[in-house]
Design a protein around this motif. Sequence first.
Motif, PDB file in Angstrom:
ATOM      1  N   SER A   1      -1.102  -3.506   7.621  1.00  0.00           N
ATOM      2  CA  SER A   1      -0.114  -2.722   6.886  1.00  0.00           C
ATOM      3  C   SER A   1       1.019  -2.420   7.856  1.00  0.00           C
ATOM      4  CB  SER A   1      -0.720  -1.418   6.361  1.00  0.00           C
ATOM      5  OG  SER A   1      -1.615  -1.664   5.300  1.00  0.00           O
TER       6      SER A   1
ATOM      7  N   HIS B   1       2.005  -4.929   3.131  1.00  0.00           N
ATOM      8  CA  HIS B   1       0.626  -5.247   3.490  1.00  0.00           C
ATOM      9  C   HIS B   1       0.426  -6.749   3.400  1.00  0.00           C
ATOM     10  CE1 HIS B   1      -3.534  -4.146   4.160  1.00  0.00           C
ATOM     11  NE2 HIS B   1      -3.934  -4.864   3.130  1.00  0.00           N
TER      12      HIS B   1
ATOM     13  N   ASP C   1      -6.945  -5.913  -3.511  1.00  0.00           N
ATOM     14  CA  ASP C   1      -6.780  -6.077  -2.076  1.00  0.00           C
ATOM     15  C   ASP C   1      -8.000  -5.592  -1.303  1.00  0.00           C
ATOM     16  OD1 ASP C   1      -4.293  -7.071  -2.601  1.00  0.00           O
ATOM     17  OD2 ASP C   1      -3.179  -5.318  -1.908  1.00  0.00           O
ATOM     18  N   GLU C   2      -8.641  -4.534  -1.793  1.00  0.00           N
ATOM     19  CA  GLU C   2      -9.819  -4.017  -1.106  1.00  0.00           C
ATOM     20  C   GLU C   2     -10.968  -5.031  -1.133  1.00  0.00           C
ATOM     21  OE1 GLU C   2     -10.473   0.437  -1.325  1.00  0.00           O
ATOM     22  OE2 GLU C   2      -9.440   0.103  -3.230  1.00  0.00           O
TER      23      GLU C   2
ATOM     24  N   THR D   1       0.859  -1.184   0.000  1.00  0.00           N
ATOM     25  CA  THR D   1       0.000   0.000   0.000  1.00  0.00           C
ATOM     26  C   THR D   1       0.898   1.237   0.000  1.00  0.00           C
ATOM     27  OG1 THR D   1      -0.103   0.174   2.410  1.00  0.00           O
ATOM     28  CG2 THR D   1      -1.751  -1.228   1.337  1.00  0.00           C
ATOM     29  N   TYR D   2       0.266   2.411  -0.073  1.00  0.00           N
ATOM     30  CA  TYR D   2       1.053   3.627   0.081  1.00  0.00           C
ATOM     31  C   TYR D   2       0.171   4.757   0.576  1.00  0.00           C
ATOM     32  CZ  TYR D   2      -0.832   5.383  -4.412  1.00  0.00           C
ATOM     33  OH  TYR D   2      -1.648   5.816  -5.423  1.00  0.00           O
ATOM     34  N   THR D   3       0.804   5.723   1.202  1.00  0.00           N
ATOM     35  CA  THR D   3       0.149   6.965   1.572  1.00  0.00           C
ATOM     36  C   THR D   3       0.905   8.104   0.892  1.00  0.00           C
ATOM     37  OG1 THR D   3       1.501   7.094   3.582  1.00  0.00           O
ATOM     38  CG2 THR D   3      -0.707   6.140   3.793  1.00  0.00           C
TER      39      THR D   3
ATOM     40  N   THR E   1      -5.146   5.565   2.759  1.00  0.00           N
ATOM     41  CA  THR E   1      -4.331   4.475   2.247  1.00  0.00           C
ATOM     42  C   THR E   1      -4.752   4.151   0.820  1.00  0.00           C
ATOM     43  OG1 THR E   1      -4.006   3.506   4.440  1.00  0.00           O
ATOM     44  CG2 THR E   1      -3.683   2.055   2.549  1.00  0.00           C
TER      45      THR E   1
ATOM     46  N   TYR F   1      -3.956   1.573  -2.665  1.00  0.00           N
ATOM     47  CA  TYR F   1      -3.542   0.194  -2.909  1.00  0.00           C
ATOM     48  C   TYR F   1      -2.884   0.071  -4.274  1.00  0.00           C
ATOM     49  CZ  TYR F   1      -6.369  -0.726   1.170  1.00  0.00           C
ATOM     50  OH  TYR F   1      -6.879  -0.703   2.440  1.00  0.00           O
TER      51      TYR F   1
END
Length: 291
Positions: free
Chosen positions: A239, A267, A227-228, A193-195, A220, A222
């Motif tokens: 995560s 994740h 994944d969601e 994941t990333y922010t 967050t 993806y």
Amino acid sequence: MAKRKQQKDHEILEDAPVGNGKDKDVDDESDEDMDMLDVDFEWFDPQPDVDFHGLKTLLRQLFDVDAQLFNLSELADLILSQPLLGSTVKTDGNESDPYAFLTVLNLHTHRDKQVIKDLTEYLLTKCDSIPQLPELLAPTSNAQVGVILTERFINMPAEIVPPMYNMLLEEISWALEAKELYKFSHYLVLSKTYTEVESKLDQEDSRPQKKKKKDPQLETFYFHPEDEVLHKHAMGKASFDYTKQGDEGAADSKRTFQELGVRPQAHMILIEGGKFEGAVKAISEYLAPQT
């Protein structure tokens, strides 16, 4: 080994328009004349004589900065040792490098291999949000946990994913009919994941900057949109920060055509074996090609 997976997917991708953005008429004309790329995606079994280096590249991308903690050569060899389980996606025939892959490894069956020991130990240090995992991965546990490793180049369309998961289900079914040890009690999907974070480059810019409100609840995103969907069928998810954190400028190194930097995290998603087929069906519905 002969190709077993014959499925093809026809994808049309757009070339970026030509133009500097200064002349609207030129831009409009460029949009009208935009070239289209006609791409055929093909699914193959993992090829031990062909895919070693391509798999290592994708594994390095999957584990990001923590890739250095694992023997990726050993991990790639392990994936290729079960060529009838899992898939690669290519665009230029069987002898070309894979652009995506998906496979599953039995952490119990391969627990004596050093790379699996390293991976299991790593996961156990990161699973605070999944309280069931330590018991499942304990040395005395008889749980058959299948770790799903999957990665693809960032510009690959998500529509290639459902066929890989559906083929995996089919291959596991064939393996069980052949009395092979692929009856998984649980599946553990590794992903990323990333922010978005404020750019360090902007902070260092000498020009006056407008103050931005900092949102304490970072959203967050993806890398893998499926994944969601998997979350809805999971018994746990987590995560976590990578062990080998990059320097302060790392977020900007992943910044492309956007104002904010990108801060990636690892994740994982834990799914009971009996719910995996339903999760795969949901992925297929969610990522069905738009008509």
